[in-house]
Design a protein around this motif. Structure first.
Motif, short mmCIF file in Angstrom:
data_model
loop_
_atom_site.label_atom_id
_atom_site.label_comp_id
_atom_site.label_asym_id
_atom_site.label_seq_id
_atom_site.Cartn_x
_atom_site.Cartn_y
_atom_site.Cartn_z
N ILE A 35 27.70 -29.67 5.17
CA ILE A 35 28.21 -28.58 6.00
C ILE A 35 28.89 -27.50 5.17
CG2 ILE A 35 29.83 -28.00 7.84
CD1 ILE A 35 27.25 -29.47 8.75
N VAL A 36 29.81 -27.90 4.30
CA VAL A 36 30.58 -26.92 3.53
C VAL A 36 29.76 -26.33 2.39
CG1 VAL A 36 32.63 -26.54 2.13
CG2 VAL A 36 32.76 -28.01 4.16
N LYS A 37 29.19 -27.20 1.54
CA LYS A 37 28.51 -26.70 0.35
C LYS A 37 27.21 -25.99 0.67
CE LYS A 37 30.34 -29.82 -3.19
NZ LYS A 37 30.00 -30.80 -4.25
N ARG A 38 26.44 -26.52 1.63
CA ARG A 38 25.14 -25.94 1.91
C ARG A 38 25.20 -24.67 2.76
NH1 ARG A 38 20.31 -29.48 1.73
NH2 ARG A 38 20.82 -31.20 0.34
N PHE A 39 26.16 -24.61 3.68
CA PHE A 39 26.14 -23.53 4.67
C PHE A 39 27.41 -22.69 4.72
CE2 PHE A 39 23.02 -26.57 6.42
CZ PHE A 39 21.92 -25.73 6.53
#
Length: 378
Positions: A316-320
């Motif tokens: 959730i955080v790193k990808r988007f």
């Protein structure tokens, strides 16, 4: 030989995944939601649960995608289908209430270990409907005010300070009104929360009271004056574009878009965010489990994995660049310092908890938009 063959067959059946299942996940949203499950979350779940497979079905972007999920559940319910054709769904919060009212959802949150890691109010109330136990946020998208620190050393920390700043700096604040993107809509809702004479909590949680809509006149009069001093932008991307070109110094944006623009070099890395008091709306996407899911226990394991600190950090955080669905403090240990500092230096977890607000319930939402057109644009 016969006994050996029988023993081999018995051992073969015993070691095969007798309870193996195909989990079907329905997801509203853009193609990136489907890709996320196909390319990351599904394979990870299959690796941790050998023999089981994950199939994802995209129902389309925006409200229409979530509406299709409601219609699908409604049709199967009316047909008296014993086991429905979906195990998990990802839907916008606006549609969770009708699903609960229809009896379409399982109350599962207390059954999974990550259920205790959720702290934001939008996991308990979704636009006026109590949803406690029925949902786990996949992520939280949030609006905030982006600004150029070379032009604004000390950004306004509240709507009141922002109004004063904009008056002193004509045309340097830009927003898209209520056209072309929800960042401007969010700003307007936050303005009514801040300056309306009524009860902001009632706007967010209901019930609807027509009398409440008569308490916004002063707020919209001040917003009309504010907007005369502002620059109207052509939408979410338009606000970011004007910021990047120095035509405005400040404006409301979606946080994930802001960081994506920075990552692609479209926005200077020095630009920052502030979430002003009393707050601005954002919105989650929720994981729900149908009441007649064919594989409820496995579905619960899927959502538990999807909302675990490690997956929230990586997926959730790193990808988007989305904010996690669970409390960010649980995710911090799974993130490198650079990622944490990028996403949480300006808008901290406690800011999200205090100032990350839901949108008003639908009747108030519509009334505010109508009042804006009538009172703030003339």
């Amino acid at each position: 030989m016969k006994r050996l063959l029988q023993a081999t067959l018995v051992l073969g059946f015993a070691s095969s995944p007798a309870a193996a299942a195909e989990l079907t996940v329905l997801t509203a949203g853009d193609q990136n939601m489907v890709d996320y499950i196909n390319e990351y979350l599904g394979p990870l779940f299959e690796k941790e649960n050998p023999g089981n497979t994950v199939r994802v079905v995209g129902t389309g972007p925006g409200d229409a995608g979530s509406q299709k999920i409601v219609e699908r559940f409604d049709a199967q319910n009316k047909a008296g289908v014993a086991k429905w054709d979906a195990d998990i769904a990802v839907a916008h919060e606006k549609f969770i209430g009708p699903m609960i009212t229809g009896g379409y959802l399982e109350a599962y949150r207390d059954k999974i270990p990550t259920g205790k890691m959720v702290t934001r109010a939008n996991a308990d109330m979704a636009l006026g409907t109590k949803v406690t136990g029925y949902v786990m946020p996949m992520f939280n998208s949030q609006t905030a005010i982006a600004y150029n620190p070379a032009l604004i050393a000390n950004p306004p920390k509240s709507y009141a300070e922002l109004a004063a700043w904009a008056k002193a700096n004509p045309k340097q604040f830009g927003y898209n009104g209520i056209k072309g993107g929800a960042s401007g809509v969010s700003f307007v809702m936050g303005w009514v929360y801040a300056f309306g004479d009524g009860d902001a909590g009632k706007l967010m949680n209901g019930p609807f009271d027509e009398a409440e809509t008569k308490k916004w006149d002063k707020a919209f009069t001040s917003l009309r004056d504010f907007t005369k001093n502002a620059t109207l932008t052509p939408g979410n991307a338009g606000t970011l574009d004007l910021l990047s070109r120095g035509e405005i110094a400040m404006g409301p944006v979606w946080v994930d878009m802001f960081y994506s623009w920075q990552a692609s070099g479209q926005l200077p890395p020095t630009f920052k965010l502030v979430l002003p008091a009393p707050g601005m709306p954002g919105q989650p996407m929720h994981y729900v489990i149908p009441a007649k899911s064919p594989n409820k226990e496995l579905a619960e394991k899927f959502v538990a994995l999807a909302t675990s600190p490690k997956v929230q950090a990586e997926g959730i955080v790193k990808r988007f660049n989305w904010y996690p669905g669970i409390d960010a403090q649980h995710v911090k240990a799974e993130l490198d310092d650079a990622t944490w500092n990028k996403l949480f230096t300006d808008v901290k977890p406690e800011d999200l908890a205090n100032y990350g607000k839901p949108f008003p319930i639908a009747p108030y939402n519509n009334a505010i938009l109508e009042a804006y057109e009538r009172q703030a644009t003339n």
